[in-house]
Design a protein around this motif. Structure first.
Motif, short mmCIF file in Angstrom:
data_model
loop_
_atom_site.label_atom_id
_atom_site.label_comp_id
_atom_site.label_asym_id
_atom_site.label_seq_id
_atom_site.Cartn_x
_atom_site.Cartn_y
_atom_site.Cartn_z
N SER A 21 0.83 -1.21 0.00
CA SER A 21 0.00 0.00 0.00
C SER A 21 0.86 1.26 0.00
O SER A 21 0.55 2.23 -0.70
CB SER A 21 -0.92 0.01 1.22
OG SER A 21 -1.73 -1.13 1.23
N THR A 72 -3.37 0.13 -8.96
CA THR A 72 -2.86 -0.58 -7.79
C THR A 72 -3.89 -0.64 -6.67
O THR A 72 -4.09 -1.68 -6.04
CB THR A 72 -1.57 0.09 -7.28
OG1 THR A 72 -0.68 0.27 -8.37
CG2 THR A 72 -0.89 -0.77 -6.24
N VAL A 126 -1.70 4.51 -9.65
CA VAL A 126 -2.39 4.56 -8.36
C VAL A 126 -3.78 3.94 -8.47
O VAL A 126 -4.18 3.10 -7.65
CB VAL A 126 -2.48 6.01 -7.85
CG1 VAL A 126 -3.39 6.10 -6.64
CG2 VAL A 126 -1.10 6.52 -7.49
N VAL A 174 2.33 2.56 -3.36
CA VAL A 174 1.50 3.39 -4.24
C VAL A 174 1.95 4.85 -4.18
O VAL A 174 2.01 5.55 -5.20
CB VAL A 174 0.01 3.28 -3.84
CG1 VAL A 174 -0.85 4.22 -4.67
CG2 VAL A 174 -0.47 1.86 -3.99
#
Length: 318
Positions: free
Chosen positions: A117, A146, A143, A120
């Motif tokens: 996370s 993902t 972004v 990103v």
């Protein structure tokens, strides 16, 4: 005693990092060789025997090229984001259940999701700090892609976690002595594999680096060391994702020849897909995630949750 334990951990981490970097170097050689055979052309064959020294010549070339300085970029963010990206891709390797000289995470799956996370942000900052429209569009694409696939990825992982009821990676090995989870969760494992490709920006989901419309995507303004670090981070993630798939679905983590053969096959699979499939369309990529993978992963999650509750209830009755 505490000091010696710390020294052992540091030595273990150094061995790990050196091993990962060498693995990444020769993964690039494997990719160029395989793509050469797929496209019926010559691969790297000049440096050393069968091009075996090619990765080292590539590294020297990349790190000795001129580093450009953009006048209108956000200087600190521009140069710092590739370093953070590379550091995160190496940090994720800490969750692998080492059998010597290393700590082992009880919450390894959660740590993996956290690192993915945070990754990103490095893509977004790299695209934004370059102060280029192409870079910004590439960063925004990365972004959106993902974040979308992390939702289904987490839910798919939850099904496996509910099956073994633990976040520790080593437990997957203990639960796959009789049968691999890939046979129990075939549709889920295929969804997981394609989600990993989207997560690592690999073909056919490499929209963050679309050469045809974005020139090179979020990394267009990078040269020399900055580009090399982004490149290393991506290939390190590919190796890790291959290992993660093996740990969760293909028998777990055991230091034997079969494990390394499985790892080579999974890495080869990523390259094979790149040489075979054309790039997907971006709107279809989003529909695939939100309209296909998300309902499938939610249904399977509810199924395994219900199955676990029924089994626990029957065991309590016995």
């Amino acid at each position: 005693m505490m000091f010696m334990d710390l020294v052992n951990i540091i030595i273990g981490i150094l061995i790990l990092l050196i091993g990962v970097l060498i693995g990444v170097a020769f993964l690039t050689l494997l990719e160029r060789k395989v793509l050469g055979y797929i496209q019926i052309r010559k691969g790297p064959n000049k440096m050393g025997m069968m091009g075996i020294l090619q990765p080292f010549s590539d590294a020297i070339k990349l790190f000795t090229k001129e580093q450009i300085y953009l006048n209108y970029s956000n200087y600190f963010s521009f140069y710092f984001s590739p370093i953070v990206s590379f550091s995160l891709s190496l940090m994720i390797w800490m969750v692998i259940p080492y059998l010597f000289n290393m700590m082992m995470f009880n919450l390894g799956v959660l740590f993996f999701l956290c690192c993915m996370s945070i990754g990103v942000y490095t893509l977004l900052i790299a695209g934004w700090a370059s102060n280029s429209n192409y870079s910004l569009l590439g960063g925004l694409r990365a972004v959106a892609q993902t974040i979308s696939y992390e939702v289904s990825l987490s839910l798919i992982l939850m099904s496996s976690i509910i099956t073994i009821m633990d976040f520790n990676m080593i437990k997957f090995t203990e639960y796959q002595n009789l049968v691999w989870l890939i046979f129990m969760m075939m549709p889920l494992s295929m969804c997981f594999l394609s989600s990993l490709m989207a997560e690592t920006n690999r073909t056919p989901f490499d929209f963050a680096e679309g050469e045809s419309e974005l020139v090179s995507g979020f990394n267009i303004e990078y040269s020399s060391g900055g580009f090399a670090l982004i490149f290393l981070a991506e290939y390190s993630s590919i190796l890790f994702m291959s290992m993660l798939f093996i740990i969760i679905y293909m028998g777990g983590y055991e230091l034997n020849l079969l494990f390394y053969l499985k790892l080579v096959f999974m890495s080869f699979f990523f390259i094979w897909v790149r040489g075979t499939l054309p790039r997907y369309r971006y709107d279809k990529l989003m529909y695939l995630c939100w309209k296909s993978y998300l309902p499938i992963s939610l249904n399977y999650l509810l199924f395994f949750l219900g199955l676990k509750m029924i089994l626990n209830y029957k065991m309590n009755l016995v």
